[in-house]
Design an enzyme around this catalytic site. Structure first.
Site, PDB file in Angstrom:
ATOM      1  N   GLU A  79       0.824  -1.214   0.000  1.00 42.95           N
ATOM      2  CA  GLU A  79       0.000   0.000   0.000  1.00 42.95           C
ATOM      3  C   GLU A  79       0.863   1.271   0.000  1.00 42.95           C
ATOM      4  OE1 GLU A  79      -3.893  -1.703   2.457  1.00 42.95           O
ATOM      5  OE2 GLU A  79      -2.158  -1.007   3.586  1.00 42.95           O
ATOM      6  N   ASP A  95     -11.621  -6.687  -2.668  1.00 45.11           N
ATOM      7  CA  ASP A  95     -12.390  -7.943  -2.640  1.00 45.11           C
ATOM      8  C   ASP A  95     -13.835  -7.653  -2.256  1.00 45.11           C
ATOM      9  OD1 ASP A  95     -10.700  -7.645   0.016  1.00 45.11           O
ATOM     10  OD2 ASP A  95     -12.569  -8.623   0.559  1.00 45.11           O
TER      11      ASP A  95
HETATM   12  N1  ADE Z   1      -9.000  -5.462   3.744  1.00 44.56           N
HETATM   13  C1  ADE Z   1      -9.213  -5.820   2.463  1.00 44.56           C
HETATM   14  N2  ADE Z   1     -10.235  -6.690   2.360  1.00 44.56           N
HETATM   15  C2  ADE Z   1     -10.680  -6.891   3.625  1.00 44.56           C
HETATM   16  C3  ADE Z   1     -11.697  -7.702   4.182  1.00 44.56           C
HETATM   17  N3  ADE Z   1     -12.472  -8.465   3.417  1.00 44.56           N
HETATM   18  N4  ADE Z   1     -11.871  -7.682   5.524  1.00 44.56           N
HETATM   19  C4  ADE Z   1     -11.088  -6.906   6.306  1.00 44.56           C
HETATM   20  N5  ADE Z   1     -10.100  -6.127   5.826  1.00 44.56           N
HETATM   21  C5  ADE Z   1      -9.899  -6.119   4.488  1.00 44.56           C
END
Ligand code: ADE
Length: 228
Positions: A11, A196
């Site tokens: 990041e 995601d």
């Molecule tokens: N960071 C990126 N995706 C995430 C997720 N599904 N849960 C918690 N932190 C995250």
């Protein structure tokens, strides 16, 4: 001085490689790199994952570097059909979805010190982030963000966070950063690119889209610095 906090190396990669006059310093396990980005004085703090790490990093950064603004830049899971992979969730406020004193009569995520559940993000900075993203042709939406010490990966947890808090993105640090900023009277902002969808084959999806999401959050972070 503007503070930037990232959890993962990926990041911060683009930000660090764009920096000039960089000087690195360690406070305990935490690594801070101070220098210039887009002509602005900044310090990048590497927090590691989770709320305790993020709180440590934010407090140490504020005491050592005295930033007027701390920006949390990184990736998040989507809790909303409005936010697709690569889009940016611009924090309007952050809740800690796993903070729970309901057994003694409080609402979920309730904190005495704010008499509520949402730690604020600065509205003017959030507006500047939305402009910055537009300039980069990256889709960005204002969103409430939920933080917890948990990678959200099942529909039940996702539904609970949406139902209780109305959050649209989830991650693991922003709530702690906004919390510590609030406690120190420092402005806070959260820039999170979606990596995601928090359901389906989430772990595969996360590693597949992490690079593009990290790239997008860093691009918007740099464009914000140009605006400020
Ligand atoms: N960071 C990126 N995706 C995430 C997720 N599904 N849960 C918690 N932190 C995250």
């Amino acid at each position: 001085m503007i503070g930037i906090i990232c959890a993962l190396d990926i990041e911060a990669e683009k930000l660090k490689s764009s920096m000039t006059d960089a000087a690195t310093e360690k406070i305990g396990r935490l690594v801070f790199t101070a220098g210039k980005l887009m002509g602005k004085k900044v310090v990048i703090g590497m927090a590691g994952v989770g709320k305790v790490n993020a709180a440590m990093c934010t407090q140490a950064m504020i005491m050592r570097y005295n930033p007027w603004l701390v920006v949390n830049s990184g990736v998040a899971g989507s809790l909303s059909p409005r936010l697709d992979i690569g889009d940016i969730a611009v924090g309007t406020g952050v809740v800690e979805h796993d903070f729970d004193t309901t057994a003694v009569g409080d609402a979920p995520g309730y904190f005495n010190e704010i008499d509520g559940d949402t730690f604020p993000c600065d509205a003017d900075i959030a507006a500047a982030i939305l402009r910055a993203a537009k300039g980069e042709n990256i889709r960005a939406l204002p969103a409430k963000i939920a933080s917890g010490d948990q990678f959200v990966s099942d529909s039940e947890t996702k539904a609970r966070i949406v139902r209780l808090f109305g959050a649209e993105a989830c991650e693991m640090e922003g709530g702690a950063i906004a919390h510590v900023c609030h406690g120190n009277g420092v402005k806070c902002a959260v820039i999170r690119a979606i990596s995601d969808s928090t359901d389906g084959e989430h772990h595969i999806e996360f590693y597949k889209f992490l690079p593009i999401a990290a790239e997008n959050s860093a691009r918007v972070m740099l464009a914000l610095l140009r605006e400020l």
